[in-house]
Design an enzyme around this catalytic site. Structure first.
Site, short mmCIF file in Angstrom:
data_model
loop_
_atom_site.label_atom_id
_atom_site.label_comp_id
_atom_site.label_asym_id
_atom_site.label_seq_id
_atom_site.Cartn_x
_atom_site.Cartn_y
_atom_site.Cartn_z
N ARG A 167 0.81 -1.23 0.00
CA ARG A 167 0.00 0.00 0.00
C ARG A 167 0.84 1.28 0.00
O ARG A 167 0.37 2.35 0.36
CB ARG A 167 -0.98 0.02 1.17
CG ARG A 167 -1.93 -1.15 1.14
CD ARG A 167 -3.18 -0.90 1.94
NE ARG A 167 -4.12 -1.96 1.72
CZ ARG A 167 -4.15 -3.09 2.40
NH1 ARG A 167 -3.29 -3.30 3.37
NH2 ARG A 167 -5.04 -4.00 2.13
N LYS B 269 3.68 11.58 -11.03
CA LYS B 269 2.92 10.67 -11.90
C LYS B 269 3.69 9.37 -12.03
O LYS B 269 4.90 9.38 -12.27
CB LYS B 269 2.74 11.28 -13.29
CG LYS B 269 1.62 12.28 -13.38
CD LYS B 269 1.36 12.62 -14.83
CE LYS B 269 0.27 13.65 -14.97
NZ LYS B 269 0.07 14.08 -16.37
N GLU C 259 11.35 18.81 -24.61
CA GLU C 259 10.63 19.08 -23.35
C GLU C 259 11.11 20.40 -22.74
O GLU C 259 10.35 21.10 -22.08
CB GLU C 259 10.82 17.93 -22.35
CG GLU C 259 10.20 16.59 -22.76
CD GLU C 259 8.68 16.51 -22.54
OE1 GLU C 259 8.07 17.45 -22.01
OE2 GLU C 259 8.11 15.47 -22.93
N LYS D 293 8.08 23.37 -13.56
CA LYS D 293 7.27 22.17 -13.35
C LYS D 293 6.76 22.12 -11.91
O LYS D 293 5.59 21.80 -11.65
CB LYS D 293 8.10 20.92 -13.67
CG LYS D 293 7.42 19.62 -13.31
CD LYS D 293 6.78 18.91 -14.47
CE LYS D 293 5.81 17.83 -14.03
NZ LYS D 293 5.92 16.59 -14.73
N GLU E 168 -3.97 17.25 -11.66
CA GLU E 168 -4.33 17.56 -13.05
C GLU E 168 -5.83 17.80 -13.25
O GLU E 168 -6.44 17.28 -14.19
CB GLU E 168 -3.84 16.44 -13.99
CG GLU E 168 -3.66 16.94 -15.41
CD GLU E 168 -2.95 15.92 -16.31
OE1 GLU E 168 -1.85 16.24 -16.77
OE2 GLU E 168 -3.51 14.84 -16.55
N ARG F 283 -2.57 21.87 -14.75
CA ARG F 283 -1.42 20.99 -15.05
C ARG F 283 -1.44 20.48 -16.49
O ARG F 283 -0.41 20.06 -17.02
CB ARG F 283 -1.40 19.82 -14.04
CG ARG F 283 -0.19 18.91 -14.21
CD ARG F 283 -0.03 17.93 -13.06
NE ARG F 283 1.07 17.02 -13.32
CZ ARG F 283 1.63 16.24 -12.41
NH1 ARG F 283 1.20 16.26 -11.17
NH2 ARG F 283 2.63 15.42 -12.72
N ASN G 178 1.00 19.13 -21.09
CA ASN G 178 0.78 18.19 -22.19
C ASN G 178 0.90 18.86 -23.55
O ASN G 178 0.57 18.25 -24.58
CB ASN G 178 -0.60 17.52 -22.06
CG ASN G 178 -0.70 16.74 -20.78
OD1 ASN G 178 0.28 16.17 -20.31
ND2 ASN G 178 -1.88 16.75 -20.16
N HIS H 187 1.92 17.00 -26.64
CA HIS H 187 1.81 15.57 -26.36
C HIS H 187 0.59 14.93 -27.01
O HIS H 187 0.63 13.75 -27.35
CB HIS H 187 1.79 15.32 -24.84
CG HIS H 187 3.14 15.53 -24.21
ND1 HIS H 187 3.78 16.75 -24.21
CD2 HIS H 187 3.98 14.68 -23.58
CE1 HIS H 187 4.95 16.63 -23.59
NE2 HIS H 187 5.09 15.39 -23.20
N HIS I 72 1.37 12.05 -29.39
CA HIS I 72 1.00 10.71 -28.95
C HIS I 72 0.82 9.74 -30.13
O HIS I 72 1.37 8.65 -30.15
CB HIS I 72 -0.35 10.88 -28.23
CG HIS I 72 -0.65 9.81 -27.26
ND1 HIS I 72 -0.90 10.09 -25.96
CD2 HIS I 72 -0.77 8.48 -27.39
CE1 HIS I 72 -1.16 8.96 -25.32
NE2 HIS I 72 -1.07 7.97 -26.17
N HIS J 58 10.11 9.71 -27.67
CA HIS J 58 9.09 10.58 -27.09
C HIS J 58 9.40 12.04 -27.41
O HIS J 58 8.53 12.81 -27.82
CB HIS J 58 9.05 10.35 -25.57
CG HIS J 58 8.06 11.22 -24.87
ND1 HIS J 58 6.70 11.01 -24.96
CD2 HIS J 58 8.22 12.30 -24.08
CE1 HIS J 58 6.07 11.93 -24.25
NE2 HIS J 58 6.97 12.74 -23.70
N1 GLY Z 1 4.43 15.00 -17.83
C1 GLY Z 1 3.32 15.79 -17.58
C2 GLY Z 1 2.94 15.90 -16.14
O1 GLY Z 1 3.71 15.53 -15.29
O2 GLY Z 1 1.88 16.34 -15.84
#
Ligand code: GLY
Length: 352
Positions: free
Chosen positions: A114, A136, A178, A220, A230, A234, A238, A241, A245, A255
């Site tokens: 957990r 993430k 990026e 960031k 998000e 946030r 993207n 992206h 994608h 990427h």
């Molecule tokens: N890579 C995008 C984010 O962390 O929200």
């Protein structure tokens, strides 16, 4: 060494691993350390990194490099290994590597018993400026990227910018997409820095690497602090992206390359919609050219690219969410653009 701290993120930027142990100790007394890494990173960074961990029992789990390791199968094998070595709630997982390792190790840590502590030690440019920050985690199921995952903040992210010097030229340059992203979504003046200092950045001069990584990590961290899960804001991260994608999956490109192609499509769309002026597009093309980033794709069917965009989990109410530039250093999430228009831009972005 410098710190970027806020309510959600805890980031240390350094130019070696020598202050790692001091920061690890501050987290408490861990009984075991499990380092998860991939064979490429481990061969180039593992020895140097482990030198800086003192007197604890340290285990390693090394996965194959590449996206295929973000699988249920690898996840299960790592969990079995954790049980075998008696990894406990008093133990810590260290993710030493790029985005794949960070996402996978983060997911293991967030679900094993957990949830146990995790520390991110990103070694690729993409991971240092983006994926290792903000919590993430994820694995892929079949063709669905990051479809299973969690938001789970690392105890800290330790960035040794010097590790970027061992990356291949291709990997370093693709990570620059990026970096450029941050200038478009948040800090327009940064684009001039990236244009003006391209030679020394490409030569990976230490002070320039430090500056760009710190700049991006700070942005960031601010975005994540404002919207950790998000809900809205946030999503600006993207940018590039959603379009990217589809081409990433179908064209088997990196990427970073997919993101630069995706950002170019977003610029074309924003220009077509009258959100921005041509000079801004030209500036974007100029910075991408400096870092030899691709602008168009080949060898993929345009309709299939659109279909992948439609299956993006970040869409809502069946509408494609596009992050588009709307001013200098400013983007917005827009979901009112028709599929027909999106397909038109995809068609224009395919090399004949
Ligand atoms: N890579 C995008 C984010 O962390 O929200």
């Amino acid at each position: 060494m410098e710190k970027i701290d806020n309510k959600v993120c805890n980031i240390i930027i350094d130019n070696s691993y020598k202050n790692f142990e001091e920061n690890l100790k501050k987290q408490g007394n861990y009984d075991l350390v499990l380092i998860i890494s991939d064979s490429n990173v481990y061969n180039s960074q593992g020895h140097e990194f482990i030198k800086h961990i003192n007197a604890r029992i340290v285990y390693e789990y090394i996965v194959s490099p590449g996206e295929d390791s973000k699988s249920l199968d690898t996840y299960e094998k790592i969990i079995e290994y954790c049980v075998r070595i008696n990894l406990s709630r008093k133990s810590v997982i260290i993710a030493l590597g790029g985005g794949v390792v960070g996402d996978l190790a983060g997911y293991v840590a967030s679900t094993y018993m957990r949830g146990i502590d995790v520390i991110q030690v990103p070694t690729s440019l993409l991971a240092q400026v983006d994926s290792s920050i903000g919590g993430k985690t994820g694995i892929n199921i079949g063709n669905f990227k990051n479809i299973v995952g969690t938001f789970y903040q690392p105890k800290f992210t330790y960035i040794n910018v010097d590790s970027l010097k061992t990356l291949s030229e291709d990997e370093f340059l693709s990570g620059m997409s990026e970096v450029i992203k941050y200038s478009i979504i948040y800090d327009y003046e940064f684009i001039d820095y990236l244009i003006g200092n391209s030679e020394s950045i490409i030569n990976r001069e230490s002070d320039k690497l430090y500056y760009i990584v710190k700049k991006c990590a700070s942005i960031k961290a601010k975005v994540v602090e404002a919207d950790e899960k998000e809900g809205g804001f946030r999503k600006i991260l993207n940018f590039g992206h959603t379009f990217g994608h589809g081409v990433e999956k179908l064209c088997h490109i990196s990427h970073g390359e997919a993101v630069s192609i995706g950002m170019n499509m977003a610029f074309k769309m924003a220009l077509r919609e009258g959100f921005i002026k041509e000079e801004y597009c030209n500036k974007f093309l100029e910075v991408c050219e400096k870092y030899s980033l691709p602008m168009n794709f080949e060898n993929a069917d345009e309709e299939e690219v659109l279909n992948i965009m439609k299956s993006d989990k970040k869409n809502s109410f069946s509408k494609i969410n596009l992050v588009l530039p709307v001013g200098l250093g400013e983007v917005e999430v827009i979901n009112t653009i028709s599929e027909e228009k999106i397909l038109g831009i995809i068609k224009e972005s395919k090399n004949a």
